[in-house]
Enzyme design. Structure first.
Site, PDB file in Angstrom:
ATOM      1  CD  GLN A  64      -1.031  -0.347   3.555  1.00 21.96           C
ATOM      2  OE1 GLN A  64      -1.858  -1.338   3.678  1.00 21.96           O
ATOM      3  NE2 GLN A  64      -1.251   0.738   4.235  1.00 21.96           N
ATOM      4  CB  CYS A  70      -4.323  -1.647   5.942  1.00 17.19           C
ATOM      5  SG  CYS A  70      -5.468  -0.507   6.891  1.00 17.19           S
ATOM      6  CG  HIS A 364      -2.556  -2.817   9.413  1.00 15.86           C
ATOM      7  ND1 HIS A 364      -2.430  -1.443   8.206  1.00 15.86           N
ATOM      8  CD2 HIS A 364      -1.469  -3.604   8.859  1.00 15.86           C
ATOM      9  CE1 HIS A 364      -1.448  -2.051   7.051  1.00 15.86           C
ATOM     10  NE2 HIS A 364      -0.797  -3.158   8.208  1.00 15.86           N
ATOM     11  CG  ASN A 385       1.493  -6.034   7.439  1.00 17.33           C
ATOM     12  OD1 ASN A 385       0.216  -5.360   6.956  1.00 17.33           O
ATOM     13  ND2 ASN A 385       2.073  -5.593   7.846  1.00 17.33           N
ATOM     14  CB  ALA A 629      15.879  26.849   4.000  1.00 17.44           C
TER      15      ALA A 629
END
Length: 930
Positions: A64, A70, A364, A385, A629
């Site tokens: 992912q 997920c 998740h 996963n 910056a």
């Protein structure tokens, strides 16, 4: 009644800590390595067997990437198993991007409907505030996945492949959020004006159309029809011809998707087992069945998951993945870390208590693809996963059963595996939980990094308003650890610069007349806000600059302290009253703000270099234009937002982000309305700015380059010197003007010092600053990394020896390995040039005079460090060193209560301390004749 911490209590805390050797051992360990490494239970790690008795997966994992998809990936991973089998393929993926497109569009419509329904509520109503906080999150739930598939179908990945934005959604989400929040504003205004719901829905349509355009730009246009043909694993050719996404889904979904329900384990006392629940305003497709959970006992959830896997079917599930997990090992275990033992603190809470007290929530979704069963009971689980195949077992993790019970919350199962009683419960009207309930958390998931970046305004801040650049240009901000763009901010033009100075000039009289106490209170409130948000500010800094999180947190603490210091100095601005020598006149002096100031800050300390200038200017009553910056503008933009929330009036602070510094700054420096210029950066640029400022005779303060010597005398404590060297060299990955640049070591100690320093440097862990246990992040950009490499190569060619490091690692990002060089000859470039990186060159000297001469043999004079046990030598050397600051037997000199600045080519003027505010004050003399 409030009770403050008392001095006796604080004294007791300190004594108890000092008296316990276990605490001191823990302190020694944790200050030098990650708490996870110290708390890791080796018995758990060594006892785990990653094999399982029932294994389903023989396919590659998906990725992912930098998105919160997920739940979509887990759902599609479940469906792809049957699809691949039906097509005779070894591996197959549906298009995750296709469903992402429709999810975002449907969610936008769903969210706007919620805005219409709540239009008459106050904007601070908890539900409204919750909805406004996250209109475009990536997350979702099982029922939302089913709703998308049923309405929009599916396509293979090749029909709508991934894009940069599908893999990294935060910039797209930011644009969507702006459109939707503006639409919410308009809808609420129309409702207040008396328009009814139907009229509001007509207006809503335009916002949804804008969402479609944004999605199409970022993700591509979803196909209405596509041609599908393929060759199977046995090289047989197949052709389905032209299909719609709905036809493709009908043909290749092999499970009865509509029969699957979501069961949860919610052990809170308020959540009854056998009852269904839903969460208010949770969903994506308007008109689809609601998101419904059936609460069950954990043992039942485990048995249902086990039976599905042993029956040959993977299982979709949701959990709190961050708890007791190790990415490198690919392991979850409820006892993986013993934090209680390290802290000597009872950290135990039940699962219900963690939910109630916000210690846990679903974060998740994944897929169970295996289970190890002994005597009918699951011992561990195999998990697919969607984080790619670089970690764990090619992306597959092992979950011990102890972790399942504590941190898994929901699974999707077929309705017919439930008892008749539970099936009947599914037909009962669900109890509605509030929108913010943790059971809806998975649908609100969007990577924390992205949320932190998204929270930062990205426009120019002029006159109290955030605005786009005049010509609409933007500049990109990159994560130096990944080289990927994390944000786009406004790129100011010359006209924008003039507008910023106009705002500062207009605000100057009123601000100068503001009571000192009021100015100080604004700084104090800003200090408190920075402290409250330290974790998110530190993460933001790490993402844009690269330094490890612990370094960023230190900078947040250091930077905030300037606001606290100068909040107290604001009320101490004073003049004097005296009698002239002739007695006829009274002499009065008063301090008044200099006037509008231009501030230019560097990339290496993106927040602290701003607070060090803004703090005294605010305290003194000056207005400002500040230019951070271009490499690291986000921290300053976040700081401006905080100051606004703290009550700083419009126009007092104006922020210009620009990639054309010289072009935009020079007209401001030459503008006669500007009264002060302050700059932190290179000596080369400083000289140019001083020359430009001469025309207007501006008050100027310059904090420029450094070439700090680090002197180790013959009587020094070598171990203490090495410890100081690590601080002086490796603070900020060596990217600091105060970093030790030349290690001048007495010849009698050179070998011992070099060996010990090299060992310490070689032990440092290099990696992305957000990762646990990382000591050294990347340098800020490729040019800086290459310069460091050039200086090392030059020194080696001149005769130096590499004691450790000496090269850039072969990895993505601008990393350079911590390096120690010995026998470096003075002719090497790094003797005279600032390294600005993790490189420590060791030179030798024979006596004190030679040491001081070598230390002073440079055009720079910012700071020097000296280690000696002889007090007389220490003071003598300190007086002879040609620097603005000296650290005696310590490797850090920076302190908000002390004057910071250098001499020679390192600049002039001082920042911090009582002296710091004087840079922003003019002294006016009044003679009064009596």
């Amino acid at each position: 009644m409030e009770r403050a911490l008392s001095s006796p209590e604080l004294e007791r805390f300190a004594k108890e800590f000092a008296a316990n050797p276990a605490y001191r051992l823990a302190q020694n360990a944790v200050t030098k390595t990650s708490i996870d490494d110290v708390a890791l239970d080796r018995a758990v790690v060594t006892s785990i067997d990653h094999s399982v008795s029932h294994l389903l997966d023989d396919w590659g994992v998906t990725n992912q990437k930098k998105s919160g998809r997920c739940w979509l990936f887990a759902g599609l991973n479940l469906l792809r198993v049957g699809a691949a089998q039906r097509m005779g393929l070894k591996d197959f993926e549906f298009s995750q991007n296709y469903l992402l497109f429709w999810d975002k569009l449907e969610k936008a419509n769903h969210w706007l409907e919620a805005m219409i329904e709540t239009a008459e509520r106050d904007v601070d109503d908890r539900t409204v505030a919750h909805l406004l906080n996250a209109p475009t999150d990536d997350g979702g739930q099982w029922n939302m996945f089913v709703a998308l598939v049923r309405k929009h179908g599916l396509v293979p990945k090749v029909a709508m492949p991934e894009t940069q934005s599908s893999a990294e959604t935060h910039r797209m989400n930011r644009g969507l959020g702006r459109v939707l929040r503006r639409a919410a504003r308009d809808l609420r205004a129309r409702a207040a004006a008396g328009e009814d719901a139907e009229q509001l829905r007509e207006a809503k349509s335009e916002a949804v159309a804008a969402v479609y355009r944004i999605l199409a730009i970022h993700l591509g246009t979803p196909p209405e029809r596509f041609w599908w043909q393929w060759m199977d694993k046995d090289r047989g050719f197949h052709r389905d011809g032209e299909l719609t996404p709905q036809e493709f889904a009908e043909r290749y979904i092999t499970i009865p998707l509509d029969d699957y329900v979501c069961i949860v384990h919610d052990p809170r006392a308020s959540s009854r087992v056998g009852q269904t629940y839903t969460v208010e305003y949770l969903g994506n497709v308007v008109g689809a069945p609601p998101v419904v959970y059936l609460n069950v006992e954990m043992d039942l959830m485990k048995s249902l998951a086990r039976d599905a896997i042993t029956g040959g079917e993977p299982v979709w599930f949701g959990c709190d993945t961050d708890k007791m997990s190790n990415l490198e090992l690919g392991l979850w275990d409820a006892g993986l870390y013993d934090y209680s033992a390290v802290y000597d603190a009872d950290l135990s809470m039940t699962k219900a208590e963690r939910l109630v007290h916000h210690e846990t929530l679903m974060t998740h979704a994944m897929l169970f693809t295996g289970v190890d069963v002994v005597d009918g009971l699951a011992r561990r689980w195999r998990v697919e996963n969607s984080w790619g195949d670089e970690k764990a077992d090619k992306g597959y993790w092992t979950m011990n059963d102890s972790w399942f019970g504590e941190h898994v919350f929901e699974i999707a199962v077929s309705r017919d595996v439930l008892s008749e009683e539970l099936q009947a419960a599914l037909d009962v009207e669900p109890i509605v939980l509030p929108a913010w309930d943790p059971m809806g958390a998975l649908a609100g998931l969007d990577g924390h990094e992205a949320k932190v970046v998204d929270a930062v305004p990205t426009g120019l801040f002029i006159g109290g308003d955030w605005r786009s650049a005049e010509d609409g240009r933007q500049l990109s901000v990159e994560d130096p650890a990944t080289t990927e763009v994390i944000a786009e901010v406004a790129d100011a033009s010359v006209a924008d610069g003039t507008a910023a100075l106009d705002a500062a000039v207009a605000a100057a009289p009123t601000w100068a007349a503001t009571p000192p106490r009021d100015r100080g209170e604004i700084l104090r409130r800003a200090y408190e806000l920075i402290t409250e948000r330290a974790d998110d500010l530190a993460l933001l800094m790490t993402l844009e600059m690269g330094k490890p999180l612990k370094e960023s947190k230190s900078e947040i603490t250091y930077g905030a302290e300037f606001f606290r210091w100068f909040s107290e100095e604001a009320v101490r601005i004073a003049g004097r009253y005296s009698v002239a020598p002739n007695g006829a006149t009274r002499l009065l002096t008063m301090k008044q703000p200099v006037g509008p100031c231009l501030m230019i800050t560097p990339w290496n300390f993106p927040l602290a270099m701003g607070t060090r200038k803004i703090g005294p200017a605010v305290a003194a009553g000056c207005t400002m234009v500040i230019k951070p910056a271009a490499l690291t503008p986000l921290s300053m933009l976040a700081l401006a937002d905080i100051l606004t929330q703290a009550g700083l009036p419009p126009g007092v602070l104006n922020v210009l982000t620009t990639s054309s510094t010289g072009k935009v700054m020079e007209p401001l420096i030459r503008d006669p309305r500007l009264r002060k210029l302050t700059f932190t950066g290179s000596t080369e640029v400083g000289r140019t700015l001083v020359a430009q400022s001469a025309q207007g005779l501006l008050r100027v303060s310059m904090e420029l380059g450094g070439n700090a010597p680090f002197l180790v005398f013959a009587d020094a404590d070598v171990d203490a010197a090495v410890e100081g060297a690590m601080l002086a060299k490796m603070r900020n990955v060596g990217e600091a003007c105060t970093a030790a640049n030349r290690f001048l070591v007495h010849e009698s100690l050179a070998d011992e010092f070099t060996t010990k320093l090299a060992q310490r440097m070689s032990d440092l862990r290099v990696g992305r600053g957000t990762d646990d246990g990382v000591d050294v992040g990347p340098l800020v950009e490729e040019k800086q990394r290459d310069k460091v490499g050039e200086l090392v190569d030059d020194a080696v060619e001149a005769g130096a020896t590499v004691a450790t490091g000496g090269s850039a690692p072969d990895r993505t990002g601008w990393f350079y390995t911590p390096t120690v060089l010995s026998d470096v000859p003075p002719r090497a470039r790094m003797f005279r040039e600032e390294i600005f990186g993790p490189v420590a060159p060791v030179f030798t000297f024979a006596d004190d005079d030679e040491a001081v001469a070598m230390a002073n043999d440079t055009e720079f004079g910012l700071v020097a460090y000296a280690f000696t046990r002889d007090v007389s030598r220490a003071l003598n050397v300190a007086e002879r060193l040609e620097t603005g600051m000296v650290g005696l037997n310590q490797g850090i000199v920076s302190n908000p209560s002390a004057p910071f600045g250098g001499v020679k080519a390192s600049g002039f003027g001082r920042e911090g301390g009582a002296e710091g505010i004087e840079e922003y004050l003019e002294t006016k003399y009044v003679g009064l004749k009596l």
